[in-house]
Design an enzyme around this catalytic site. Structure first.
Site, PDB file in Angstrom:
ATOM      1  N   LYS A  57      47.587  35.398  45.090  1.00  0.00           N
ATOM      2  CA  LYS A  57      48.485  34.714  46.014  1.00  0.00           C
ATOM      3  C   LYS A  57      49.173  35.724  46.924  1.00  0.00           C
ATOM      4  O   LYS A  57      49.371  36.881  46.558  1.00  0.00           O
ATOM      5  CB  LYS A  57      49.539  33.921  45.234  1.00  0.00           C
ATOM      6  CG  LYS A  57      48.965  32.789  44.389  1.00  0.00           C
ATOM      7  CD  LYS A  57      50.067  32.103  43.589  1.00  0.00           C
ATOM      8  CE  LYS A  57      49.490  30.997  42.716  1.00  0.00           C
ATOM      9  NZ  LYS A  57      50.524  30.353  41.876  1.00  0.00           N
ATOM     10  N   VAL A  58      49.558  35.254  48.100  1.00  0.00           N
ATOM     11  CA  VAL A  58      50.279  36.083  49.060  1.00  0.00           C
ATOM     12  C   VAL A  58      51.640  35.449  49.300  1.00  0.00           C
ATOM     13  O   VAL A  58      51.736  34.249  49.579  1.00  0.00           O
ATOM     14  CB  VAL A  58      49.517  36.214  50.390  1.00  0.00           C
ATOM     15  CG1 VAL A  58      50.262  37.151  51.336  1.00  0.00           C
ATOM     16  CG2 VAL A  58      48.104  36.727  50.151  1.00  0.00           C
ATOM     17  N   ASP A  93      34.056  39.095  52.570  1.00  0.00           N
ATOM     18  CA  ASP A  93      34.612  37.748  52.755  1.00  0.00           C
ATOM     19  C   ASP A  93      35.170  37.619  54.169  1.00  0.00           C
ATOM     20  O   ASP A  93      36.330  37.264  54.365  1.00  0.00           O
ATOM     21  CB  ASP A  93      35.690  37.459  51.715  1.00  0.00           C
ATOM     22  CG  ASP A  93      36.029  35.967  51.620  1.00  0.00           C
ATOM     23  OD1 ASP A  93      35.232  35.145  52.130  1.00  0.00           O
ATOM     24  OD2 ASP A  93      37.079  35.623  51.048  1.00  0.00           O
ATOM     25  N   PHE A 121      41.548  36.703  45.492  1.00  0.00           N
ATOM     26  CA  PHE A 121      42.154  37.880  44.894  1.00  0.00           C
ATOM     27  C   PHE A 121      43.567  37.623  44.392  1.00  0.00           C
ATOM     28  O   PHE A 121      44.164  38.484  43.772  1.00  0.00           O
ATOM     29  CB  PHE A 121      42.176  39.031  45.907  1.00  0.00           C
ATOM     30  CG  PHE A 121      40.808  39.472  46.321  1.00  0.00           C
ATOM     31  CD1 PHE A 121      40.039  40.245  45.478  1.00  0.00           C
ATOM     32  CD2 PHE A 121      40.288  39.105  47.551  1.00  0.00           C
ATOM     33  CE1 PHE A 121      38.771  40.658  45.851  1.00  0.00           C
ATOM     34  CE2 PHE A 121      39.026  39.514  47.928  1.00  0.00           C
ATOM     35  CZ  PHE A 121      38.265  40.292  47.076  1.00  0.00           C
ATOM     36  N   LYS A 168      50.882  40.733  48.369  1.00  0.00           N
ATOM     37  CA  LYS A 168      49.703  40.159  47.717  1.00  0.00           C
ATOM     38  C   LYS A 168      49.768  40.490  46.233  1.00  0.00           C
ATOM     39  O   LYS A 168      49.713  41.648  45.842  1.00  0.00           O
ATOM     40  CB  LYS A 168      48.418  40.699  48.340  1.00  0.00           C
ATOM     41  CG  LYS A 168      47.155  40.088  47.721  1.00  0.00           C
ATOM     42  CD  LYS A 168      45.905  40.573  48.420  1.00  0.00           C
ATOM     43  CE  LYS A 168      45.742  39.935  49.786  1.00  0.00           C
ATOM     44  NZ  LYS A 168      45.421  38.486  49.707  1.00  0.00           N
TER      45      LYS A 168
END
Length: 624
Positions: free
Chosen positions: A314-315, A428, A312, A329
């Site tokens: 990068k954090v 997930d 989804f 996020k």
């Protein structure tokens, strides 16, 4: 010319309504000011609550409707202490009262029962004492009642069962006593809603009340018998295995090439976009951050602050102006017409999923080019990092902590499936998405980022989301996800906890082992080499029976047919010691019968018949 009669009446009516509105505003302002004087506010959150301003609608953390009537008070996580005041009962149009995660003490005023328009009452994570007011049963529009993690005592008012709109109830972690009501809306709630109240009893808990007949045992599990032609199960298993192996190679080869390419790829540049905020967007108690605020917090999304990368986006680790640490996020998504509305809808749904074992959404940011979510920073990282990437100076996760992680993450997933409306399918579930708070309590993250489930049991998506090794076979082959997709991923995560291994690891090929963790575990079970299963980092410091139980739960969760996997609520019960032995024994019998019907040996028949129940302790704690 004389004015029309209707105009005269309109003027008179206006003269009557304007003073009435002022009186209402004064009354509500007085009530909120009384609350302010009773609270200790070390961070000056209530600084704008000026009693000289007639209209409280100009105050921060207060939301009004078009009639200038207060409909929302948002003071969650504001470090407030003190007590509530009975004057709150004068906020007749209030719909949301959010006072969670403070240090407020004293009793809950019975006058809150006058707030008949209330939709959400969140007083959890405070220090409230005394009984739950019986008057709360008057709140017939109430959908969310969360009083957990206080010190409330006394019995649960039966009047609450009359609130037919109630969707979320959490009274856990208090000192409540007596029988849990089981009629009305309470028939929908599981023991999770009442957990950790030692003096509660009845069907809503795990212990009967004194003098009451013991609970009837649950009926034996009878999974539906699929109608299929002879040999179809074997062929389906072979096809599923072929699909999984082919997908593994399909993903592995491009991944290696992509990794090489990324080493050559120049550093990406971030273009500063002015923070454009839409003042009309209000998403509950969530804070809407400006883009500039998050740029400053993350040092313009510097690579040095990257905590991780996923499907989804990068954090980034960030530090807000108040000094608090957050995880930001930065979503990667294609901008499409209507995307803003979809983003707002999904963010609102995520924010309503509040549970001890779910990562709480703190805020969001939305501009024409950016979508960002802001979460609390989890200093202890993820289960995956603790299992496989910990520094040598830090101790490994001990067995007791791993057991607690297994139960906590199961409770979080069960909440997403059974207590969210619409239900949320994670899609997930893996060790990397189970985070650890300061007490090493499991916190499920990354939920709700995929498309939300509707009221149907399944959902067909255009793209399979997930990680190789964790993806259920039916999801991989059809793109059809359900609650049982998450159950499969959870079972793989349990095997990660037990073994310390990755779900998909090409390095195992060096020892002629299976690259898929599930296949590797089944192979060791077939060869009765269970001593190779347990993570060497545990150094024999574990309880054999608990390891056996966890392996059984993992194998039940990873069955090939989704209909035969347990629901997450049942997984929670099995981990708590209720029903695992019966379910495991029943499953073994079904497998033996299935083999006989198919007139051929099952490829895993040896390890199915020889259950871990029949293994001696020495076989689990032998040399490694």
């Amino acid at each position: 010319m004389a004015a029309p009669r209707w105009a005269v009446w309109a003027v008179l009516l206006l003269r009557l309504l304007v003073p009435a509105a002022r009186v209402l505003a004064n009354m509500e302002g007085d009530a909120l000011h009384s609350l302010r004087t009773n609270l200790v506010d070390p961070n000056n959150v209530l600084q704008s609550w000026d009693p000289t301003l007639v209209n409280p609608c100009t105050w921060f953390h207060v939301t009004c409707n078009n009639d200038n009537s207060v409909i929302r008070v948002d003071l969650g996580n504001a470090a407030l202490s003190g007590t509530l005041v009975p004057q709150l009962g004068q906020l007749k149009n209030l719909q949301y009262l959010e006072l969670y995660s403070n240090n407020i003490s004293g009793t809950i005023p019975s006058e809150l029962g006058n707030l008949t328009n209330l939709v959400s009452l969140d007083l959890y994570l405070n220090n409230f004492t005394g009984p739950i007011p019986d008057s709360l049963g008057n709140l017939l529009k109430l959908r969310f009642l969360r009083l957990n993690n206080n010190s409330l005592s006394g019995s649960i008012p039966k009047s609450l069962t009359a609130i037919t709109a109630l969707q979320v109830l959490d009274l856990s972690n208090n000192n409540l006593s007596g029988e849990v009501p089981s009629t009305g809306s309470f028939s929908l709630f599981t023991p999770i809603s009442f957990a950790n109240n030692p003096s509660l009893c009845g069907p809503g808990t795990t212990k009967p009340c004194p003098g009451a007949p013991p609970f009837s045992p649950p009926p034996p599990y009878n999974p539906p018998t699929p109608v299929q032609s002879p040999g179809s199960s074997s062929s389906t298993g072979a096809i599923a295995g072929g699909v999984a192996a082919g997908a593994a190679l399909l993903f592995a080869i491009p991944a290696i090439g992509f990794a090489w390419y990324r080493r050559r790829k120049p550093q990406e540049h971030f273009f500063d976009v002015p923070a454009e905020e839409d003042p009309e967007v209000h998403l509950g108690q969530l804070k809407r951050f400006s883009l500039r605020e998050l740029q400053v917090a993350t040092d313009t999304f510097s690579n040095k602050n990257i905590l991780g990368r996923g499907g989804f986006g990068k954090v980034y680790k960030g530090r807000l102006a108040d000094g608090s640490l957050v995880a930001v996020k930065r979503l990667k998504e294609e901008r499409t017409p209507g995307g803003e509305l979809q983003f707002q809808t999904e963010v609102e749904m995520i924010s309503m999923a509040v549970h001890r074992n779910l990562l709480r959404l703190r805020g969001f940011c939305m501009t024409p080019t950016e979508r960002l979510l802001v979460y609390p920073y989890m200093a202890n990282g993820s289960v995956a990092s603790r299992l496989r990437e910990r520094p040598p100076s830090e101790p490994p996760l001990d067995w007791r902590t791993r057991r607690r992680i297994a139960l906590g993450s199961a409770r979080g997933l069960s909440y997403l499936h059974d207590h969210c409306d619409p239900k949320i399918i994670h899609r997930d579930v893996k060790a990397a998405n189970i985070l650890l708070d300061e007490d090493f309590e499991a916190v499920v993250g990354d939920f709700g980022l995929a498309k939300l489930m509707d009221y149907k049991d399944t959902h067909v998506t255009t793209a399979v989301r997930g990680t190789i090794g964790h993806i259920a076979p039916e999801y991989l082959s059809t793109g059809k996800s359900s609650e049982k997709t998450d159950v499969f991923g959870y079972g793989i995560m349990l095997l990660e906890l037990i073994t310390g291994q990755r779900a998909f690891d090409l390095a195992r090929l060096a020892n002629d082992d299976d690259v898929m963790l599930l296949d590797w575990v089944k192979g060791l079970l077939k060869e009765k080499r269970l001593e190779m299963l347990v993570d060497p980092d545990l150094q024999s410091n574990y309880i054999d029976v608990e390891v056996e139980s966890l392996i059984q739960v993992a194998l039940l969760c990873t069955q090939g047919s989704p209909t035969e996997r347990p629901k997450m609520a049942e997984v929670v019960r099995m981990l708590e010691g209720d029903g695992l032995a019966e379910r495991w024994e029943e499953w073994q019998k079904i497998e033996v019968v299935r083999q006989e019907v198919e007139l051929g040996p099952h490829r895993n028949s040896e390890w199915i018949v020889d259950s871990t129940d029949n293994l001696h302790a020495v076989e689990l704690s032998g040399p490694r």
